[in-house]
Design a protein around this motif. Structure first.
Motif, mmCIF file in Angstrom:
data_model
loop_
_atom_site.group_PDB
_atom_site.id
_atom_site.type_symbol
_atom_site.label_atom_id
_atom_site.label_comp_id
_atom_site.label_asym_id
_atom_site.label_seq_id
_atom_site.Cartn_x
_atom_site.Cartn_y
_atom_site.Cartn_z
ATOM 1 N N ILE A 76 0.841 -1.199 0.000
ATOM 2 C CA ILE A 76 0.000 0.000 0.000
ATOM 3 C C ILE A 76 0.878 1.253 0.000
ATOM 4 O O ILE A 76 0.622 2.196 -0.755
ATOM 5 N N ALA A 77 1.915 1.256 0.822
ATOM 6 C CA ALA A 77 2.816 2.413 0.888
ATOM 7 C C ALA A 77 3.500 2.661 -0.453
ATOM 8 O O ALA A 77 3.591 3.808 -0.907
ATOM 9 N N ARG A 78 3.964 1.592 -1.107
ATOM 10 C CA ARG A 78 4.614 1.739 -2.419
ATOM 11 C C ARG A 78 3.623 2.265 -3.449
ATOM 12 O O ARG A 78 3.941 3.150 -4.240
ATOM 13 N N LYS A 79 2.424 1.712 -3.453
ATOM 14 C CA LYS A 79 1.421 2.090 -4.451
ATOM 15 C C LYS A 79 0.985 3.541 -4.284
ATOM 16 O O LYS A 79 0.679 4.212 -5.256
ATOM 17 N N CYS A 80 0.976 4.034 -3.051
ATOM 18 C CA CYS A 80 0.467 5.375 -2.772
ATOM 19 C C CYS A 80 1.557 6.424 -2.618
ATOM 20 O O CYS A 80 1.254 7.581 -2.335
ATOM 21 N N LYS A 81 2.805 6.035 -2.796
ATOM 22 C CA LYS A 81 3.914 6.975 -2.614
ATOM 23 C C LYS A 81 3.741 8.172 -3.546
ATOM 24 O O LYS A 81 3.553 8.020 -4.746
ATOM 25 N N GLY A 82 3.767 9.351 -2.968
ATOM 26 C CA GLY A 82 3.655 10.575 -3.754
ATOM 27 C C GLY A 82 2.241 10.955 -4.134
ATOM 28 O O GLY A 82 2.041 11.940 -4.839
ATOM 29 N N LYS A 83 1.264 10.197 -3.683
ATOM 30 C CA LYS A 83 -0.131 10.494 -4.016
ATOM 31 C C LYS A 83 -0.797 11.231 -2.857
ATOM 32 O O LYS A 83 -0.252 11.338 -1.770
ATOM 33 N N ALA A 106 -6.171 9.532 -2.138
ATOM 34 C CA ALA A 106 -5.791 8.333 -2.895
ATOM 35 C C ALA A 106 -5.356 7.226 -1.940
ATOM 36 O O ALA A 106 -5.684 6.053 -2.144
ATOM 37 N N TYR A 107 -4.627 7.611 -0.885
ATOM 38 C CA TYR A 107 -4.186 6.644 0.120
ATOM 39 C C TYR A 107 -5.392 6.018 0.820
ATOM 40 O O TYR A 107 -5.470 4.804 0.963
ATOM 41 N N MET A 108 -6.343 6.853 1.239
ATOM 42 C CA MET A 108 -7.537 6.342 1.916
ATOM 43 C C MET A 108 -8.366 5.465 0.986
ATOM 44 O O MET A 108 -8.916 4.452 1.406
ATOM 45 N N GLN A 109 -8.444 5.827 -0.275
ATOM 46 C CA GLN A 109 -9.179 5.018 -1.249
ATOM 47 C C GLN A 109 -8.529 3.643 -1.388
ATOM 48 O O GLN A 109 -9.215 2.620 -1.446
ATOM 49 N N GLU A 110 -7.215 3.593 -1.423
ATOM 50 C CA GLU A 110 -6.509 2.309 -1.518
ATOM 51 C C GLU A 110 -6.716 1.485 -0.252
ATOM 52 O O GLU A 110 -6.895 0.265 -0.312
ATOM 53 N N LEU A 111 -6.721 2.145 0.915
ATOM 54 C CA LEU A 111 -6.995 1.430 2.164
ATOM 55 C C LEU A 111 -8.391 0.813 2.130
ATOM 56 O O LEU A 111 -8.567 -0.349 2.496
#
Length: 54
Positions: free
Chosen positions: A7-14, A18-23
């Motif tokens: 999750i951290a890699r996918k959301c890096k710089g976003k 976007a982070y909450m959506q991925e969570l």
């Protein structure tokens, strides 16, 4: 730990959104799966805590 790192890699710089959506997407995926892996409850609990914090 691998899921948290993914999750951290996918959301890096976003954005935070976007982070909450991925969570949320990861949480829904894990909860809806019937073939859960060992210790997935740990990541589910972590996701729930993160999602409540918003």
């Amino acid at each position: 730990m691998a899921e948290k790192a993914r999750i951290a890699r996918k959301c890096k710089g976003k954005t935070q959104d976007a982070y909450m959506q991925e969570l949320r997407r990861t949480y829904v995926s894990l909860v809806n799966e019937r073939n859960l892996t060992p210790y997935c409850g740990i990541i589910i609990s972590w996701l729930e805590d993160k999602l409540k914090g918003k």
